[in-house]
Design an enzyme around this catalytic site. Structure first.
Site, PDB file in Angstrom:
ATOM      1  N   LEU A  20       8.854 -20.554   5.382  1.00 29.06           N
ATOM      2  CA  LEU A  20       9.912 -19.716   5.923  1.00 29.06           C
ATOM      3  C   LEU A  20      10.959 -19.389   4.870  1.00 29.06           C
ATOM      4  O   LEU A  20      11.595 -18.331   4.920  1.00 29.06           O
ATOM      5  CB  LEU A  20      10.567 -20.384   7.128  1.00 29.06           C
ATOM      6  CG  LEU A  20       9.624 -20.639   8.303  1.00 29.06           C
ATOM      7  CD1 LEU A  20      10.410 -21.135   9.507  1.00 29.06           C
ATOM      8  CD2 LEU A  20       8.833 -19.391   8.655  1.00 29.06           C
ATOM      9  N   ASP A  39      15.091 -26.193  -3.597  1.00 31.94           N
ATOM     10  CA  ASP A  39      13.894 -26.817  -3.055  1.00 31.94           C
ATOM     11  C   ASP A  39      13.544 -27.945  -4.017  1.00 31.94           C
ATOM     12  O   ASP A  39      14.082 -28.033  -5.115  1.00 31.94           O
ATOM     13  CB  ASP A  39      12.742 -25.797  -2.959  1.00 31.94           C
ATOM     14  CG  ASP A  39      11.749 -26.165  -1.856  1.00 31.94           C
ATOM     15  OD1 ASP A  39      11.574 -25.387  -0.903  1.00 31.94           O
ATOM     16  OD2 ASP A  39      11.172 -27.274  -1.942  1.00 31.94           O
ATOM     17  N   GLY A  77      15.383 -26.932   4.412  1.00 28.90           N
ATOM     18  CA  GLY A  77      14.774 -27.999   3.637  1.00 28.90           C
ATOM     19  C   GLY A  77      14.370 -29.197   4.471  1.00 28.90           C
ATOM     20  O   GLY A  77      14.868 -29.392   5.586  1.00 28.90           O
ATOM     21  N   GLY A  78      13.497 -29.999   3.881  1.00 30.70           N
ATOM     22  CA  GLY A  78      13.057 -31.216   4.540  1.00 30.70           C
ATOM     23  C   GLY A  78      11.607 -31.139   4.949  1.00 30.70           C
ATOM     24  O   GLY A  78      10.923 -30.137   4.722  1.00 30.70           O
ATOM     25  N   SER A  80       8.645 -30.586   7.342  1.00 27.02           N
ATOM     26  CA  SER A  80       8.605 -29.642   8.455  1.00 27.02           C
ATOM     27  C   SER A  80       7.382 -29.820   9.346  1.00 27.02           C
ATOM     28  O   SER A  80       6.990 -28.894  10.061  1.00 27.02           O
ATOM     29  CB  SER A  80       8.672 -28.224   7.919  1.00 27.02           C
ATOM     30  OG  SER A  80       7.560 -27.997   7.085  1.00 27.02           O
ATOM     31  N   TYR A 141       8.932 -36.471  13.520  1.00 24.40           N
ATOM     32  CA  TYR A 141       9.538 -35.234  13.040  1.00 24.40           C
ATOM     33  C   TYR A 141      10.536 -34.697  14.075  1.00 24.40           C
ATOM     34  O   TYR A 141      11.678 -34.354  13.748  1.00 24.40           O
ATOM     35  CB  TYR A 141       8.424 -34.223  12.758  1.00 24.40           C
ATOM     36  CG  TYR A 141       8.899 -32.818  12.559  1.00 24.40           C
ATOM     37  CD1 TYR A 141       9.637 -32.466  11.445  1.00 24.40           C
ATOM     38  CD2 TYR A 141       8.589 -31.826  13.495  1.00 24.40           C
ATOM     39  CE1 TYR A 141      10.080 -31.166  11.267  1.00 24.40           C
ATOM     40  CE2 TYR A 141       9.023 -30.526  13.321  1.00 24.40           C
ATOM     41  CZ  TYR A 141       9.766 -30.196  12.207  1.00 24.40           C
ATOM     42  OH  TYR A 141      10.202 -28.910  12.040  1.00 24.40           O
ATOM     43  N   LYS A 145      14.675 -34.194  13.870  1.00 22.29           N
ATOM     44  CA  LYS A 145      15.411 -32.949  14.125  1.00 22.29           C
ATOM     45  C   LYS A 145      16.501 -33.180  15.179  1.00 22.29           C
ATOM     46  O   LYS A 145      17.594 -32.605  15.093  1.00 22.29           O
ATOM     47  CB  LYS A 145      14.442 -31.852  14.554  1.00 22.29           C
ATOM     48  CG  LYS A 145      13.556 -31.357  13.406  1.00 22.29           C
ATOM     49  CD  LYS A 145      14.390 -30.768  12.269  1.00 22.29           C
ATOM     50  CE  LYS A 145      13.545 -30.208  11.134  1.00 22.29           C
ATOM     51  NZ  LYS A 145      14.380 -29.720  10.018  1.00 22.29           N
ATOM     52  N   ARG A 179      -0.926 -20.797  22.856  1.00 19.90           N
ATOM     53  CA  ARG A 179       0.412 -21.367  22.886  1.00 19.90           C
ATOM     54  C   ARG A 179       1.426 -20.430  22.259  1.00 19.90           C
ATOM     55  O   ARG A 179       2.551 -20.297  22.725  1.00 19.90           O
ATOM     56  CB  ARG A 179       0.415 -22.722  22.175  1.00 19.90           C
ATOM     57  CG  ARG A 179       1.799 -23.363  22.116  1.00 19.90           C
ATOM     58  CD  ARG A 179       1.753 -24.748  21.512  1.00 19.90           C
ATOM     59  NE  ARG A 179       3.110 -25.282  21.348  1.00 19.90           N
ATOM     60  CZ  ARG A 179       3.847 -25.125  20.249  1.00 19.90           C
ATOM     61  NH1 ARG A 179       3.342 -24.500  19.193  1.00 19.90           N
ATOM     62  NH2 ARG A 179       5.066 -25.620  20.200  1.00 19.90           N
TER      63      ARG A 179
END
Lengths: 271, 271, 271, 271, 271, 271
Positions: A20, A39, A77-78, A80, A141, A145, A179
């Site tokens: 993204l 990044d 970032g991070g 995902s 994950y 979040k 989905r």
């Protein structure tokens, strides 16, 4: 500050080398004088107006430097996806703390935080929820979040740093399966969402679901109408082909049972 | 099962000789290999792909046979207006039990049930309700449709048979009066609604109101957004003519007071 | 009407030969000049003030005669557990219709209807619901009680007959197992509940859960505070003994998972 | 398993050397055959029925060993006030993950988790909230407790491990100031709360506020009535003395403005 | 300020010559050093600690003088039943504006405002409402009290003046009729309510219903639990006598239909 | 009544000389045989079908005469911004009472009342509210509009006079600033709103927010869907220019913090 009609002097985009991040990199440049990109992965060559500043989120000093002189942050970032606990801990928990501490230190007033639908992945696909539904994360994950949503809430209540948490659905170039008829977010709508979240004058701390204007929906954004996000795309043009490719889905399939889809089956990973 | 891209091998349409049954009969054929049609009234001649199997709903054995080999049911059968208690009892209560027992016996996994707005006919036309508003039926007919909603809920919780209950408004070829500016459901939107209800992968037990995208609305479908029904028609093009024909309606008129309209005045009928 | 301080001239108690009927029979006499008792089973000998009038609920004429000259009804009659469909249909559906038609014919203004917690038996024991939670019946029996709630709502909205629906928990002389620590209703509290439901001046159509003041609760009666029911008993004195007798219950036990308890496993019965 | 009437064979109490741990240590022994006690601090001498097993929560292997052979856990361990991020991260985030992973590994089915009112400390003292109010943590400590609530929710949805999250108010031997007239939890009520949370057969994942039956309340426990917690103490006997000692409080005092009290002013601490 | 343990130096009680004013006059003296009393009617002789300062509420200058040196106000003044518009306008609208302007001028921080259940008198006696239910006043009097609630809300949001609006039920020495079984507020509970409203450190702007702990209730105070009001009386001891005196009330009686009771039939009065 | 297809014989428009009155004056003529216009200011010359009848709202006799022979009223009259208390009192409080008394006297059945968003001006611009959110007026003007909403509710409940309260946002020819991206109501949408409010057969007492179909919204009209108002304009075409003119708004600016915008800073004015 030099005279300008752009809403930001310097924007920071983290996770700029990710899927993204590469979508948003060229699109954000129109909204700021300078776009700082970060990044841990390779960022290529800086275009005019771009600044490259690689950093690992768990590196507190590097993140502190990263937010210097920044007006606002788009934090993609991070980690995902589901992973072992340690990388999630480092990037999404320690890293997020580093980011908000740096924002506090430098007086950054606005962060757009890429949260995830996996914060609520254990609601069923026949439930319609809004942003006040208590979290039911589907993975470590998703838990990380939710941590980010709560941490940013505290930085708003205590320090006045505004955050819009985007619970992004499935941000792909086209919907790929049944989905995604519900969860799809087009790249153009992703841009609309991020720009609205950056520029709405009064955001406070807002949680908003990130999907296009799909006919099938599980997520009700009425508590976030003040952000001004109006999706213009829809998964409907892909419906016929997707249904034809999977005409009789298994009603027991977790990907068609839980809002989090296959994430409910991922892991646990060795740590 | 032969290779196919159609979502169902064999669909059953009950009430196929009724007003809405005749509308849906040709439209459902595209969604299944074979369309079984049933009614207690005359069904005419079978077109290619059609199977005619007349049955009275209160005939347990006939209904058991009716559901054999069926993948899903669109159940329009039964009494569809206010009437004496006995015919409603036979068709809408005994008949519905027979239908669900047959579904349980044969392992049918999905039923689209024609419920009715008359389940909530005693809400006022200045109230906006959603599917969690407690039932306020306006007639024995409305009570029998509420029975169907509850019975089907039990078959979902106990046996995993999915049902979408359609609280149909006024499904006519065009809106005919001021009430229908709110309650109208076009034939094309009826088809969209039935197809969405049949094919949504995860329906569980869902109650959805069946109207077109009318400007005037009493019914809020936000709890059923997961079904993916998007009406495309509207009563608005008829508004001017309808208002001109009845420019100064009586504010005491029950048809313009209660959501159920004139049904609140029907009956009681001798039993 | 002769001068009196009793709230009713003639009360009707149906199901008077059943378990709860026998509990209430002597207790209701203080609230009326005459107590008419009915059941299909043997009623014994009439005490002073009592009138015995046996009837089967599905016998329309007998029920019509039963309500003649009656001020109010406590309706315990009918099938009170899971059974085959036909007896439930006759007693709880046809019978209830007969009762309300008779009330309409004779101008009876108040009915206290023994509904059941099995109207919502498919909620989990870790959910707290109130009377607006949509029905999730656990059995045909529960579906028939939901039918009664809806039918009586219609007779209120259309004909002004007031009904209080008692969703009775477990009305035994003492709590017998862990589920009853939540669901228990003492006989004294049952009387309090029935009397409050009979005498509250403004009941309209009210649904109220019938339990004692137990520490463990799944049912929130705040929407029915206008009835004035204040339980005075509690299952707590039995807690230690009940827990000692079943110290390590199986967390998968349906009786400790669903609000309806073992009812979720009853049936289906041959019809 | 030997015959027993106690609800647990082996209970684990973490944080057993802390303030509340020392309160609960003697009280829990009656509910289990053996009580395993853990802390990173000194635990003293084992009484009959006690097992001492010191561990640091961030030590994954030690925690894995700690849960071996355990039926249920009362988890008080971790940092219990605002602190620098790193100790909170180690004890309350990494440590909690270690605990739940160990529970998953060993098949432990129930955890009572000491969460905190500081998960919602940024609601005002004139707001009444229930457990569905979105988190508004007041500190990093509060954020870490929200993390625990979300992590445990995921272990329930995915792995069926039941958790009751206790949002403990002020668990002191007596209320000490005006805020505690609302937030106080007596030691006896703490025991009642923990025992109810351990033994309620059907807890799933429940969040419950931990206060005594105080007249002043900000927290509405109606969504947790199924736990069966009934406080029996109250701060009222202390009201007159507390008010006399502080008769004219400053309306701007954060301790009397925010539900989290002075925590909103703690930190940030160097990390 | 001299050392004191009383929560207020000078309290002002308006409407001190009225029915409730005479009840509160001796009771408030314990909570302040000096009690200023005002009314347009005769106030008698000042007791030790009392100051008499008559004033008409519509006299802006007199009201300005009245609030000088005052810490907090218990405002019972004004028209307290249905009347012609002009006296209500002068006392309850102009007078209330004068009061709040005077409070703003003198820096008074807390007002306890006697609102009324007649703000919501057009809810039915079988509805249970809380303080967020939209107003449905039954009279001009009720409209004027709703005005006071809204005006005081504005003075809180703009100027930080705290107000607790007491929607008083029926504050008589004993319940007198069936409606008062729900609406009664004992004199002792009135005092408890007023004192709690005066002394709760964090009130902001709160609406609370004023009744005793009656079994029959229409009003749910859960949004005002932070005020710490705990009624200790109940209308129940009077129930038997009241019901015996009116054993068969007319179900059409407005006094037993609407929460506002007979007020729905008062007026309109000539203006 | 002569044969007609227009919904009203005689409509009254008050405030006809004001900004919005001049917008609606030519547009309402198509909906009635005769349009009576009133204001305290100069109304110019009557066009065909118009009647000019000047009146001051506080003049009871004049207002009584004004409503004679009127079918329905669009009431824009009164003070329409913050002002000193006395003019607001006369026009918006006394005047509104005069209007409703006159409507009661003459049997007028429908009033469209220009309320205002300033009834809820003290909600924040990151809150989304609907018409049940308790009033939080930002000014005396807002308090007076809340008075009108409550007074008209009483006239509906008591006397059956229907009122639609329009909480108008910013009705200008084009949006002028960032706040108006949310609050703007185009003149065409204003007409649509007024006509829908006049002609919806069943309005009862309805509160509806008046904005166009803007992307940014704070106000959720789902409780008023029965009015049939569908805005067709949007502030979006003006967004780019407005944002360019004010690219970096001050996050502390009250006009971008509170829904009422700069009104929170107006006044207090001398009275």
């Amino acid at each position: 500050m030099t005279p300008t009609t752009k809403p930001f002097d310097r924007l920071l985009l983290t996770g700029a080398a990710g899927t993204l991040g590469r979508v948003l990199r060229p699109r954000l440049l129109g909204h700021c004088e300078r776009l700082r990109l970060s990044d841990r992965a390779e960022l290529g060559t800086a275009a005019p107006g771009e600044e490259l500043q690689p950093a690992a989120l768990e590196d507190r000093a590097a993140v502190l430097a990263l937010l210097e002189g920044v007006d606002a942050v788009v934090h993609l970032g991070g980690v995902s996806t589901e992973a072992a606990f340690d990388p999630i801990l480092q990037a999404n928990i320690v890293g997020l703390f580093n980011l908000y501490e740096a924002a506090r230190h430098h007086g950054v007033r606005r962060i757009v935080f890429a949260s995830s639908n996996h914060v609520v992945g254990y609601y069923r696909q026949n439930e319609v929820i809004d942003s006040h539904a208590p979290p039911r994360p589907d993975t470590l994950y998703g838990v990380s979040k939710a941590f980010g949503e709560n941490l940013s809430r505290m930085y708003w209540d205590r320090y006045g740093i505004q955050t819009v948490c985007l619970r992004i659905g499935s941000a792909t170039s086209a919907p790929l399966n049944r989905r995604m008829l519900a969860s799809w977010l087009s790249h153009d709508d992703l841009e609309r969402l991020v720009v609205a979240a950056l520029t709405a004058p009064c955001a406070g701390h807002t949680v908003i679901f990130g999907t296009s204007d799909n006919a099938t929906r599980w997520w009700d954004n009425r508590r976030a109408m003040h952000i001004g996000y109006r999706p213009q795309d829809s998964a409907e043009p892909w419906r016929a082909a997707i249904e034809a490719a999977d005409p009789r889905p298994d009603p027991q399939d977790p990907a068609l049972t839980w809002q989090g889809g296959v994430f409910v089956k991922l892991g646990p990973y060795e740590t």
